[in-house]
Design a protein around this motif. Structure first.
Motif, mmCIF file in Angstrom:
data_model
loop_
_atom_site.group_PDB
_atom_site.id
_atom_site.type_symbol
_atom_site.label_atom_id
_atom_site.label_comp_id
_atom_site.label_asym_id
_atom_site.label_seq_id
_atom_site.Cartn_x
_atom_site.Cartn_y
_atom_site.Cartn_z
ATOM 1 N N GLU A 265 0.837 -1.209 0.000
ATOM 2 C CA GLU A 265 0.000 0.000 0.000
ATOM 3 C C GLU A 265 0.869 1.255 0.000
ATOM 4 O O GLU A 265 0.578 2.222 -0.704
ATOM 5 C CB GLU A 265 -0.933 -0.003 1.212
ATOM 6 N N ASP A 266 1.941 1.235 0.763
ATOM 7 C CA ASP A 266 2.817 2.399 0.873
ATOM 8 C C ASP A 266 3.538 2.696 -0.435
ATOM 9 O O ASP A 266 3.894 3.845 -0.700
ATOM 10 C CB ASP A 266 3.820 2.174 2.002
ATOM 11 N N ARG A 267 3.750 1.690 -1.267
ATOM 12 C CA ARG A 267 4.473 1.873 -2.537
ATOM 13 C C ARG A 267 3.576 2.358 -3.663
ATOM 14 O O ARG A 267 4.066 2.719 -4.731
ATOM 15 C CB ARG A 267 5.136 0.557 -2.944
ATOM 16 N N ARG A 268 2.263 2.337 -3.438
ATOM 17 C CA ARG A 268 1.345 2.819 -4.475
ATOM 18 C C ARG A 268 1.580 4.306 -4.726
ATOM 19 O O ARG A 268 2.013 5.026 -3.831
ATOM 20 C CB ARG A 268 -0.104 2.612 -4.031
ATOM 21 N N PRO A 269 1.274 4.781 -5.942
ATOM 22 C CA PRO A 269 1.456 6.217 -6.226
ATOM 23 C C PRO A 269 0.686 7.124 -5.265
ATOM 24 O O PRO A 269 1.179 8.163 -4.863
ATOM 25 C CB PRO A 269 0.928 6.364 -7.645
ATOM 26 N N MET A 270 -0.536 6.715 -4.888
ATOM 27 C CA MET A 270 -1.324 7.503 -3.941
ATOM 28 C C MET A 270 -1.857 6.559 -2.858
ATOM 29 O O MET A 270 -2.999 6.106 -2.924
ATOM 30 C CB MET A 270 -2.473 8.216 -4.651
ATOM 31 N N PRO A 271 -1.031 6.251 -1.866
ATOM 32 C CA PRO A 271 -1.453 5.313 -0.823
ATOM 33 C C PRO A 271 -2.692 5.811 -0.084
ATOM 34 O O PRO A 271 -2.863 7.012 0.117
ATOM 35 C CB PRO A 271 -0.263 5.246 0.125
ATOM 36 N N ASP A 272 -3.523 4.876 0.305
ATOM 37 C CA ASP A 272 -4.707 5.186 1.096
ATOM 38 C C ASP A 272 -4.260 5.301 2.557
ATOM 39 O O ASP A 272 -3.977 4.295 3.209
ATOM 40 C CB ASP A 272 -5.744 4.078 0.910
ATOM 41 N N GLU A 273 -4.194 6.532 3.041
ATOM 42 C CA GLU A 273 -3.679 6.765 4.395
ATOM 43 C C GLU A 273 -4.559 6.109 5.459
ATOM 44 O O GLU A 273 -4.065 5.620 6.468
ATOM 45 C CB GLU A 273 -3.546 8.265 4.665
ATOM 46 N N GLY A 274 -5.865 6.079 5.241
ATOM 47 C CA GLY A 274 -6.768 5.423 6.180
ATOM 48 C C GLY A 274 -6.506 3.932 6.256
ATOM 49 O O GLY A 274 -6.466 3.347 7.338
ATOM 50 N N ALA A 275 -6.313 3.322 5.098
ATOM 51 C CA ALA A 275 -6.024 1.886 5.055
ATOM 52 C C ALA A 275 -4.683 1.601 5.718
ATOM 53 O O ALA A 275 -4.556 0.638 6.476
ATOM 54 C CB ALA A 275 -6.019 1.383 3.609
ATOM 55 N N LEU A 276 -3.690 2.436 5.455
ATOM 56 C CA LEU A 276 -2.375 2.250 6.084
ATOM 57 C C LEU A 276 -2.484 2.348 7.603
ATOM 58 O O LEU A 276 -1.894 1.538 8.324
ATOM 59 C CB LEU A 276 -1.384 3.305 5.579
ATOM 60 N N ARG A 277 -3.233 3.310 8.073
ATOM 61 C CA ARG A 277 -3.402 3.493 9.514
ATOM 62 C C ARG A 277 -4.061 2.266 10.153
ATOM 63 O O ARG A 277 -3.615 1.759 11.173
ATOM 64 C CB ARG A 277 -4.235 4.746 9.762
ATOM 65 N N ARG A 278 -5.106 1.742 9.490
ATOM 66 C CA ARG A 278 -5.796 0.553 10.010
ATOM 67 C C ARG A 278 -4.881 -0.666 9.999
ATOM 68 O O ARG A 278 -4.846 -1.434 10.970
ATOM 69 C CB ARG A 278 -7.061 0.269 9.192
ATOM 70 N N LEU A 279 -4.135 -0.850 8.908
ATOM 71 C CA LEU A 279 -3.223 -1.991 8.813
ATOM 72 C C LEU A 279 -2.129 -1.916 9.879
ATOM 73 O O LEU A 279 -1.803 -2.922 10.516
ATOM 74 C CB LEU A 279 -2.590 -2.058 7.424
ATOM 75 N N LYS A 280 -1.586 -0.729 10.077
ATOM 76 C CA LYS A 280 -0.526 -0.566 11.078
ATOM 77 C C LYS A 280 -1.058 -0.807 12.483
ATOM 78 O O LYS A 280 -0.376 -1.414 13.319
ATOM 79 C CB LYS A 280 0.105 0.821 10.966
ATOM 80 N N LEU A 281 -2.270 -0.355 12.749
ATOM 81 C CA LEU A 281 -2.865 -0.581 14.062
ATOM 82 C C LEU A 281 -3.112 -2.072 14.295
ATOM 83 O O LEU A 281 -2.822 -2.601 15.372
ATOM 84 C CB LEU A 281 -4.177 0.198 14.189
ATOM 85 N N GLU A 282 -3.614 -2.747 13.265
ATOM 86 C CA GLU A 282 -3.834 -4.194 13.387
ATOM 87 C C GLU A 282 -2.509 -4.925 13.595
ATOM 88 O O GLU A 282 -2.408 -5.837 14.423
ATOM 89 C CB GLU A 282 -4.556 -4.738 12.154
ATOM 90 N N LYS A 283 -1.481 -4.513 12.861
ATOM 91 C CA LYS A 283 -0.158 -5.130 13.010
ATOM 92 C C LYS A 283 0.364 -4.937 14.431
ATOM 93 O O LYS A 283 0.916 -5.868 15.031
ATOM 94 C CB LYS A 283 0.805 -4.519 11.996
ATOM 95 N N LEU A 284 0.175 -3.749 14.989
ATOM 96 C CA LEU A 284 0.603 -3.491 16.363
ATOM 97 C C LEU A 284 -0.151 -4.378 17.349
ATOM 98 O O LEU A 284 0.441 -4.943 18.271
ATOM 99 C CB LEU A 284 0.393 -2.020 16.706
#
Length: 56
Positions: free
Chosen positions: A24-43
Motif C-alpha cells: 500500500e505504501d508503494r502505491r502512487p497515492m497510498p490510502d492513508e486510512g487503510a495504512l493506519r488501520r493496517l498498522k494498528l492491526e499489526k501493532l
C-alpha cells in the motif's frame, strides 16, 4: 491450540500485514486510512504475540 501454534499463527498474520503495508505504501497515492488501520492491526498482533510469549 497450543501457545506455540497460536504464536506461529500470529507471526504469519503479522508478516502478511507487513507485506500489505509495504504494498500500500508503494502505491502512487497510498490510502492513508487503510495504512493506519493496517498498522494498528499489526501493532495489536505484535502485542498479542508478546503477551502469549510471556505466558508460554
Amino acid at each position: 491450540m497450543s501457545y506455540e501454534a497460536r504464536i506461529n499463527s500470529l507471526k504469519t498474520r503479522h508478516a502478511r500485514l507487513d507485506a500489505r503495508i509495504f504494498d500500500e505504501d508503494r502505491r502512487p497515492m497510498p490510502d492513508e486510512g487503510a495504512l493506519r488501520r493496517l498498522k494498528l492491526e499489526k501493532l495489536r498482533v505484535k502485542e498479542e504475540i508478546e503477551r502469549l510469549a510471556r505466558l508460554g
